[in-house]
Design an enzyme around this catalytic site. Structure first.
Site, mmCIF file in Angstrom:
data_model
loop_
_atom_site.group_PDB
_atom_site.id
_atom_site.type_symbol
_atom_site.label_atom_id
_atom_site.label_comp_id
_atom_site.label_asym_id
_atom_site.label_seq_id
_atom_site.Cartn_x
_atom_site.Cartn_y
_atom_site.Cartn_z
ATOM 1 N N TYR A 162 28.143 0.470 12.241
ATOM 2 C CA TYR A 162 27.845 1.724 11.536
ATOM 3 C C TYR A 162 27.542 2.883 12.485
ATOM 4 O O TYR A 162 27.322 2.671 13.661
ATOM 5 C CB TYR A 162 26.805 1.543 10.429
ATOM 6 N N GLU A 163 27.597 4.054 11.959
ATOM 7 C CA GLU A 163 27.455 5.284 12.751
ATOM 8 C C GLU A 163 28.534 5.357 13.837
ATOM 9 O O GLU A 163 28.305 5.862 14.935
ATOM 10 C CB GLU A 163 26.046 5.332 13.354
ATOM 11 N N GLY A 164 29.739 4.875 13.494
ATOM 12 C CA GLY A 164 30.862 4.853 14.450
ATOM 13 C C GLY A 164 30.898 3.546 15.213
ATOM 14 O O GLY A 164 29.986 3.230 15.964
#
Lengths: 592, 592
Positions: free
Chosen positions: A435-437
């Site tokens: 998550y978050e890239g």
């Protein structure tokens, strides 16, 4: 499951000796803030984490959050803990005083956040997301919206969420279809968002959603996305939550880990439209999100550190207690005495200390950028933040996979048993590289936006600084072993950067094909660099007869372990970067 | 969750071109067995795995096994699948004809076992443990016991278990306390065993436990352990199960993975004593277990391959289907086109092909040892089996952690959602580096018993053979890139072995402190070696205009990827082996 003890000694060492906290406060003109205050705050945070949040970690995993008629019900005990968290003023630390914050340095906020993330990763996501949503409003909303929403978000009385992803739009936000139609002073939002962390719960009287959506006249693609505040409850004239807004969690994901963090499918406008308020200008939503990105990504990198520390503490406790075998004199042997167990614990420890050093150093650069004396210095610090961000996010979270893996491995068969608790850390950690890239996205960001775009200026400045450090290390004979490894890795990093700058201009696929190995290479180098710097400070303090010698000596030993067991990976990664890009794309798709 | 497709093409390539299956059968005098028969068997096995076992994998994870009044209830559907498995004659493949087996080569049994392990890892443990128990009886029990127990264990009508571990006796079997007291023609067993895989279920009318216990006059330590057959049901005069024995599963572990494989706490003799029959001589139990060890450990290594293959297939399917982004012409982009996704798939693939090659090569050495023309050749093959075993167990299972990690990573956010199925492979794989001897135990075995004990003779023979291979590779210009990497890694391996032989004699801790890095180094070298050998055969076949050129070319590309992305890790591992042992033990225990 073992208890959580905040690694106060190491954190404060990093703040004092690596970050130079006092100097940083001075430079920022924060007269009332200094190392002593920071240490007092950290001590309290450590207590709160250990006594209130950590005991809820395992029950949160076992019972998780559930969806009922009233929406999402968080794990029993979380609401009380959250209430105490708000009463302790913990959400307010780094926000401006105008909205009830304490205006403390970012790096101190980061050090405190490590506590929450270690103590209870699933819980910590709620304040983390709130912090992100608050920042977005703080930086981009009108004064009117700020006055309405910020005070209670800064205090933590209301929590916040970030609503980006849709079923057909993950990393590719251009595909977002959620709509916003103007109606009077507000907009009506309709659409579905997925993977919304802490999208609903009963801990606070309101939840403030930040939602990306398209206005009717919006251009296609990422340039047509706007940002909206969509509260769970609309406010009455006194600014108190009153009417339920048309924004609901309609299902929860069944996940590998962080069970206590509800991951919601959010439905907006099923009954006519959810009331939303435009943040800033139309069509600027993605740009606004991007300004949050460094903070959010570094925060997830820090989660990698937090979960690693927790896993390490549990492994050490087990290794001390677990008896295996008897000496001739009848005394029992704990497995911590076995060389291979020791190797695993050292690897966890060396990783963690490097991760912590890098995370706090990167975080302090944001403070420095803010309080810089001139534009040139501000630029330098900002570039460094930009460069560090994908490394902190990418490398720390990848390292946390290995650290939590070793944490379970130290437990042998017991590591596979859920009641032991170690497996939870391993499962919880698994989301961090996603998550978050994802790691792949971080690596592309590092190679493309942070290196190729400025022709390597930012990375070369960092490598020069590491070279400077190695020159200083050369003056300390006790650290010559460390320095030999550092110098070698630095040279290898220069070769890798050189290859990127050379090949990056020539081939569309080549940098992307080896961007992850390159990012990992940079991570190990940075980890070694901060470890060596800490070893150097420790050596100087020992020589000056200051501080706890055993602790300081341990810093040197741990840095040496890093240089001998983790840094050598750089040479193989260099070979992969330089020689391995062709074979990545060589196989026809049909052959997979 | 994707379907499972047996990688028939690659498996048969390995058997034919790397193992030399026909020649092996000839040498063993198996006139009726050849590659054609093997391929027919593998095709059937692949069908059975894909159609019957694989569809039960996810439900087994979700519903698991439960403990009720009647004992352990396996997941619904497993009993029918097991019945079909027995009817298909699958358990009988490698056992002697005298007991109803088909006397097929070990390596073919291994190739077939890969199918079960890929299709349903939790299920596959039941036949795997049965196979181990059957082998123990076959090699060590009296003719009378063999006649009673073997036919129905070979056929699979009854399953078998291995009861070693006790709460206070894991890797340290000297601490075993379970007792066996003679009574007439049998013994009465009392004690508790833990971590007993498939210790109970309702799929078959009997379960045959092999139990380590101490006789009243037993010497202390590992030399006083005997081996007993303790059936769930005692047999009547017709040899049919009748009276329930005093051996019960009293609880099930709640585990991270392999939920459908019941991990039992077994209680023997709670009501007076469980009837057991001594296998072989008193006090020889541990020695008997050791003779099973190579087979069992290689089998777990193979599980690493199986779960990796399954994870890979699922990741490829997802990467083809998952759309992210649109081209200017409006066509959609599947993520398999992204370089970093491609890199992950290639890394999974390259790991898997090397793992498969090594697993089957190691397994074939056991056949060669059995059918050797003379004692010298038998000795050589046996030494090779001994040397390969810890590498196959240790390296393949460690690799499976990374492969299944990448499998979830390819899925992005969906990888963290349990319904997707990829996370199950990741969780299931986690046990593999723990049971049947942790990675640390494998590495100690490799360094201590397999290298230092014979002054490096066995490992040097292997390195010489790899050098021979590299000389042959040098004759094929297309493979010069591969060979360059192989030659370098071989040299590094020689340095590492040299260091071990030198330091091993000098320090008690040093070899143990770096035994895992050394074992991993050897694994990568062996993986590259088998990959290069396969590439060489593929190149020769292409040149001869034989076979499927695209498939053969893919073998070369995959081998190249291995040499450029995985083999370069060897140099870092060498540095760690040679320089890193001191820092492992340098930190005082109090500082952790």
């Amino acid at each position: 499951m073992s208890e959580y003890q905040h690694p106060y000694k190491d954190v404060t060492f990093v703040l004092r000796e690596l970050v130079g906290f006092d100097q940083l406060c001075e430079q920022a003109g924060l007269d009332e803030v200094n190392g002593e205050l920071a240490e007092a705050i950290l001590e309290e945070a450590g207590k709160f984490g250990g006594e209130v949040l950590a005991p809820l970690n395992q029950v949160g995993d076992r019972e998780g959050a559930t969806l009922g008629e009233q929406g999402v019900q968080e794990t029993a005990g979380f609401a009380d803990a959250y209430q105490a968290f708000v009463e302790g003023g913990w959400p307010t630390l780094t926000f401006p005083e105008a909205f009830g914050g304490q205006a403390l340095p970012n790096v101190l906020g980061t050090a405190v956040n490590e506590v929450w993330q270690s103590a209870n990763l699933a819980y910590s996501l709620c304040p983390l997301l709130t912090q992100g949503a608050t920042e977005a409003i703080l930086h981009h909303a009108s004064d009117e919206l700020k006055a309405i929403w910020l005070p209670k978000m800064v205090s933590g009385e209301w929590t916040g969420t970030m609503n980006l992803t849709e079923p057909g739009a993950g990393s590719d936000l251009a595909a977002i279809t959620t709509k916003a139609v103007p109606e009077g002073d507000h907009y009506l939002i309709t659409g579905q968002k997925i993977f919304i962390t802490w999208g609903d719960h009963q801990m606070t009287p309101n939840v403030v959603h930040l939602v990306l959506a398209r206005l009717p006249d919006a251009p296609a693609g990422v340039k047509g996305i706007s940002l909206f505040i969509v509260p769970k409850f609309l406010l009455d004239e006194q600014g108190e939550p009153s009417v339920r807004n048309d924004a609901h969690c309609v299902s929860l994901e069944h996940k590998l880990g962080i069970h206590a963090s509800p991951t919601c499918v959010m439905s907006f406008g099923e009954n006519g439209g959810a009331v939303g308020y435009l943040v800033g200008e139309p069509h600027q939503g993605l740009a606004y999100m991007f300004t949050m990105m460094n903070h959010a990504r570094q925060a997830v990198g820090l989660q990698g550190l937090g979960i690693s520390e927790r896993s390490y503490q549990q492994a050490v406790t087990y290794a001390r207690e677990r008896i295996q075998g008897t000496r001739r004199d009848g005394s029992k042997i704990a497995i911590i005495e076995f060389p291979d167990v020791r190797r695993m614990l050292m690897q966890m420890r060396a990783s963690i200390e490097a991760m912590r050093g890098l995370a706090l150093l990167a975080s302090a650069e944001a403070d420095k950028a803010k309080s810089a004396a001139d534009a040139e210095q501000a630029r330098r610090s900002f570039d460094r933040v930009e460069l560090f961000t994908p490394i902190v996010k990418g490398w720390l979270t990848e390292m946390s996979q290995e650290v939590t893996y070793l944490g379970t491995q130290v437990h042998g068969g017991m590591g596979f048993i859920e009641e032991t608790g170690s497996a939870q850390h391993y499962r919880d950690a698994r989301i961090l590289t996603i998550y978050e890239g994802t790691t792949g996205i971080q690596a592309l960001d590092l190679v493309g936006r942070k290196i190729l775009r400025n022709q390597g200026a930012a990375v070369n400045a960092l490598l020069d600084e590491i070279e400077e450090c190695s020159r200083e290390l050369a003056a300390t004979p006790e650290l010559s072993v460390l320095n030999r490894h550092l110098v070698k890795a630095l040279d290898e990093a220069r070769q890798a950067v050189g290859w990127l700058l050379d090949k990056g201009a020539q081939s569309a696929d080549a940098p992307g094909a080896v961007s992850v190995p390159f990012m990992m290479l940079m991570g190990y180098l940075c980890g070694a660099w901060v470890s060596c710097r800490m070893a150097q400070r420790a050596t100087a303090l020992i020589a000056a007869g200051e501080g706890d010698t055993e602790f300081l000596q341990a810093k040197v030993t741990t840095a040496r372990f890093f240089c001998e067991h983790l840094l050598p990976r750089v040479q193989g990664l260099l070979e992969t970067v330089v020689e391995g890009s062709e074979s990545v794309m060589a196989l026809p798709e049909s052959q997979f």
